[in-house]
Design an enzyme around this catalytic site. Structure first.
Site, short mmCIF file in Angstrom:
data_model
loop_
_atom_site.label_atom_id
_atom_site.label_comp_id
_atom_site.label_asym_id
_atom_site.label_seq_id
_atom_site.Cartn_x
_atom_site.Cartn_y
_atom_site.Cartn_z
N ARG A 85 11.70 57.74 -8.15
CA ARG A 85 11.90 56.77 -7.06
C ARG A 85 12.12 55.35 -7.57
O ARG A 85 11.35 54.43 -7.30
CB ARG A 85 10.72 56.84 -6.10
CG ARG A 85 10.60 58.24 -5.49
CD ARG A 85 9.53 58.36 -4.47
NE ARG A 85 9.90 57.66 -3.23
CZ ARG A 85 9.06 57.57 -2.20
NH1 ARG A 85 7.85 58.08 -2.29
NH2 ARG A 85 9.43 56.93 -1.11
N CYS A 97 6.16 58.56 -8.16
CA CYS A 97 5.07 59.14 -7.37
C CYS A 97 5.21 60.65 -7.48
O CYS A 97 6.09 61.15 -8.18
CB CYS A 97 5.12 58.66 -5.92
SG CYS A 97 6.37 59.49 -4.95
N ASP A 105 11.64 64.58 4.70
CA ASP A 105 10.21 64.51 5.06
C ASP A 105 9.78 65.68 5.94
O ASP A 105 8.59 65.79 6.26
CB ASP A 105 9.90 63.18 5.78
CG ASP A 105 10.06 62.00 4.86
OD1 ASP A 105 10.10 60.86 5.36
OD2 ASP A 105 10.18 62.21 3.64
N LYS A 149 5.43 55.63 11.26
CA LYS A 149 4.88 55.00 10.05
C LYS A 149 5.98 54.27 9.29
O LYS A 149 5.82 53.11 8.91
CB LYS A 149 4.26 56.07 9.15
CG LYS A 149 3.97 55.59 7.73
CD LYS A 149 3.39 56.66 6.83
CE LYS A 149 4.40 57.57 6.21
NZ LYS A 149 5.08 57.08 5.02
N ASN A 150 7.11 54.95 9.10
CA ASN A 150 8.15 54.37 8.24
C ASN A 150 8.94 53.26 8.92
O ASN A 150 9.69 52.55 8.27
CB ASN A 150 9.08 55.47 7.71
CG ASN A 150 8.34 56.35 6.72
OD1 ASN A 150 7.24 55.99 6.26
ND2 ASN A 150 8.90 57.50 6.41
N ARG A 209 -2.65 59.17 5.27
CA ARG A 209 -1.68 58.09 5.09
C ARG A 209 -0.63 58.13 6.20
O ARG A 209 -0.05 57.11 6.54
CB ARG A 209 -0.97 58.24 3.74
CG ARG A 209 -1.89 58.13 2.56
CD ARG A 209 -1.12 58.05 1.28
NE ARG A 209 -0.14 56.95 1.32
CZ ARG A 209 0.60 56.61 0.27
NH1 ARG A 209 0.49 57.27 -0.86
NH2 ARG A 209 1.46 55.61 0.34
C1 EPZ Z 1 11.90 56.30 2.56
O1 EPZ Z 1 11.58 56.21 1.18
C2 EPZ Z 1 10.68 56.90 3.24
N1 EPZ Z 1 9.54 56.02 3.06
C3 EPZ Z 1 10.38 58.27 2.65
O2 EPZ Z 1 9.29 58.82 3.40
C4 EPZ Z 1 11.60 59.16 2.84
O3 EPZ Z 1 11.36 60.42 2.23
C5 EPZ Z 1 12.83 58.50 2.20
O4 EPZ Z 1 13.02 57.19 2.76
C6 EPZ Z 1 14.10 59.31 2.43
O5 EPZ Z 1 14.32 59.47 3.79
C7 EPZ Z 1 9.42 54.92 3.86
O6 EPZ Z 1 10.25 54.64 4.70
C8 EPZ Z 1 8.20 54.07 3.64
P1 EPZ Z 1 15.22 56.15 -0.46
P2 EPZ Z 1 12.56 55.37 0.19
O7 EPZ Z 1 15.35 54.80 -1.05
O8 EPZ Z 1 13.13 54.22 0.91
C9 EPZ Z 1 16.92 57.16 -4.78
C10 EPZ Z 1 7.21 59.85 3.72
O9 EPZ Z 1 6.79 60.99 3.46
N2 EPZ Z 1 16.89 55.71 -5.00
O10 EPZ Z 1 16.06 56.51 0.73
O11 EPZ Z 1 11.82 55.12 -1.06
C11 EPZ Z 1 15.51 57.74 -4.66
O12 EPZ Z 1 14.98 58.02 -5.93
C12 EPZ Z 1 8.06 59.10 2.70
O13 EPZ Z 1 7.02 59.24 4.81
C13 EPZ Z 1 17.40 55.18 -6.18
O14 EPZ Z 1 17.86 55.92 -7.05
O15 EPZ Z 1 13.70 56.45 -0.08
C14 EPZ Z 1 15.73 58.98 -3.84
O16 EPZ Z 1 16.13 60.03 -4.70
C15 EPZ Z 1 8.24 59.90 1.42
N3 EPZ Z 1 17.38 53.84 -6.39
C16 EPZ Z 1 16.89 58.61 -2.91
O17 EPZ Z 1 17.51 57.46 -3.51
C17 EPZ Z 1 16.87 52.98 -5.44
O18 EPZ Z 1 16.89 51.76 -5.67
C18 EPZ Z 1 16.45 58.23 -1.50
O19 EPZ Z 1 15.45 57.24 -1.62
C19 EPZ Z 1 16.36 53.53 -4.24
C20 EPZ Z 1 16.39 54.89 -4.03
#
Ligand code: EPZ
Length: 463
Positions: free
Chosen positions: A164, A159, A350, A59-60, A442
């Site tokens: 996020r 969310c 995840d 998915k991701n 989803r």
């Molecule tokens: C991706 O989300 C995945 N989603 C998430 O999977 C997964 O949990 C996550 O990566 C971590 O592996 C998709 O790929 C669609 P991040 P993403 O940016 O990209 C902080 C699922 O269940 N952050 O790596 O949104 C953020 O708040 C979903 O399939 C900032 O502070 O995750 C988090 O604490 C859930 N500022 C950490 O970094 C930013 O601009 C990691 O977030 C971006 C992120």
């Protein structure tokens, strides 16, 4: 005595009324009304699973590969496409942007393929009503800026699992020369008249989506871009592999430093989506929690080594096969094993909820620390309703395993929490009803059919 029609009885049921109210408040509930939103899954636990589960495309990975089609006026064909609600949402968004879509995603289709053709970008706005349901919509930002010079994306709100923010995405776009303004809840991004310029981007924290947006913006930028402290998830490597097949020039795949030499345009390509490592890990836990055995087909151990290491430490036997991975926990006494979630190649966040379900049935204690998201323990009170012994201390949860959980009515709050409750239901005595399973749809394709085919007593109750 007159009997009210069932519907009245159901509506008068406080639990149903509460569920309806909760769904009204949930911005991610499916647009198709209460029916889907009220679907529930019923499980009678206690059956050892034994059989084969086909693992689909990630998915991701799909959610970042699909927006990559915006980077070229040639067709991008993706195969091994999973059939998921989030994929449908991304198709809807890309169609609104003017991308031609030719999809053959029938569940039974042997070769699930999706051809996306962005001959021209007709619209550069990702609207609130789509973004609020699926945060991954923000991944159109980089490609739109690179191809079209302008993007207007509704700012993703928080969310269930955390606030996020997307500040790191925006900083990366600004490093490439874009100007970003926030107004009316929208991100307005504009590239310089001459287009984006290569730059050095250093992410202060690892961000999967931030790395994906930066990569997609950089491939058409003028000059060279260095992305440091890049995320290394297999989905990033899959995106870079696909972009290179489209004519991009990216080096450092799989490392935390990606070097991109911009090119004037990209061309057509066909790309098979990498197997879903989280789906793989989830079904591996299904085998372990039922003390059964599952052959996970179409995946490979290299995608989820950290999960394998923890499963083996807990006492599960794992072996690679010609076509996938065999997970065998038959007659194994499983031990509690601590885990801390980390960016890849660490233990995936995840998989944290699924691991907690497993540890709830292992002998001994396990400490589970969530270091990525600030609110990813919402499955804890639901597991507790099933008899799990879990205490939260800040970002950690201490799980004391019980031999048997007991079935109960539980509520899904997000994608991975919902599958965690299904896993717990498989191991629990008696009946478990998981409410609000639209979360599940989803990210997991026909999960009840796949589990039933391996011996689970599980079915879906329509809304
Ligand atoms: C991706 O989300 C995945 N989603 C998430 O999977 C997964 O949990 C996550 O990566 C971590 O592996 C998709 O790929 C669609 P991040 P993403 O940016 O990209 C902080 C699922 O269940 N952050 O790596 O949104 C953020 O708040 C979903 O399939 C900032 O502070 O995750 C988090 O604490 C859930 N500022 C950490 O970094 C930013 O601009 C990691 O977030 C971006 C992120």
């Amino acid at each position: 005595m007159s009997h009210s029609p069932v519907s009245d009885l159901v509506l008068r049921d406080p639990a149903v009324a509460e569920a309806r109210h909760a769904i009204d408040q949930d911005p991610t509930r499916p647009a198709k009304g209460y029916a889907a939103a009220m679907d529930r899954i019923r499980i009678r636990g206690g059956h050892r699973l034994d059989g084969t589960i086909p693992i689909g495309g990630a998915k991701n990975a799909a959610l970042t590969l699909m927006p990559a089609a915006l980077l070229t006026d040639q067709p991008l064909t993706l195969t091994n496409v999973p059939r998921l609600a989030d994929i449908d949402s991304m198709i809807a968004l890309l169609s609104q942007l003017g991308v031609g879509v030719n999809a053959n995603l029938d569940v039974a289709a042997p070769d699930r393929r999706l051809t996306l053709h962005a001959r021209a970008v007709a619209c550069a706005t990702a609207p609130y009503d789509i973004v609020r349901k699926m945060r991954a919509s923000v991944l159109v930002l980089g490609p739109l800026l690179a191809r079209h010079g302008h993007a207007r994306v509704s700012q993703p709100g928080g969310c269930a699992i955390g606030t996020r923010p997307v500040d790191l995405h925006l900083k990366a776009m600004e490093a490439l020369g874009a100007t970003i303004t926030l107004e009316g809840g929208y991100i307005e991004a504009r590239a310089p008249s001459g287009g984006l310029k290569g730059a050095d981007i250093v992410f202060p924290t690892v961000t999967v989506g931030g790395t994906e947006n930066a990569l997609m913006a950089a491939v058409l930028a003028d000059g060279e871009t260095l992305i440091e402290n890049a995320a290394r998830e297999p989905e990033i490597t899959d995106l870079a592999t696909c972009l290179n097949a489209m004519g991009a020039r990216i080096e450092g795949l799989g490392t935390n430093t990606l070097r991109v030499r911009g090119v004037p345009r990209l061309h057509a390509a066909t790309h098979a989506i990498v197997a879903d490592r989280i789906e793989t890990g989830t079904y591996a836990v299904a085998a372990a929690i039922t003390r059964g055995r599952l052959h996970l087909q179409g995946t490979r151990r290299g995608l989820f080594e950290a999960v394998i290491d923890h499963l083996q430490e807990a006492g599960v036997a794992i072996a690679s096969t010609e076509t996938g991975v065999l997970v065998d926990a038959r007659d194994h006494e499983l031990r509690g094993v601590d885990v801390m979630t980390k960016p890849y190649p660490g233990f995936p966040t995840d998989m944290q909820a699924q691991w907690m379900a497993l540890m709830s049935t292992a002998s001994g204690a396990a400490m589970i620390t969530e270091s990525i998201f600030e609110n990813r323990f919402m499955h804890v009170p639901e597991l507790a309703r099933m008899g799990a012994d879990i205490n939260i201390h800040g970002g950690s949860a201490i799980v004391r395993g019980r031999r048997r959980l007991s079935g109960a009515q539980v509520m899904a709050t997000d994608l991975r929490a919902s599958v965690c409750l299904v896993l717990a239901g498989l191991a629990a005595e008696g009946e478990t009803i998981v409410n609000r399973v639209y979360h599940l749809d989803r990210g997991y394709e026909t999960v009840e059919a796949r589990l039933a085919a391996c011996g689970a007593e599980i079915n879906r109750l329509r809304g």
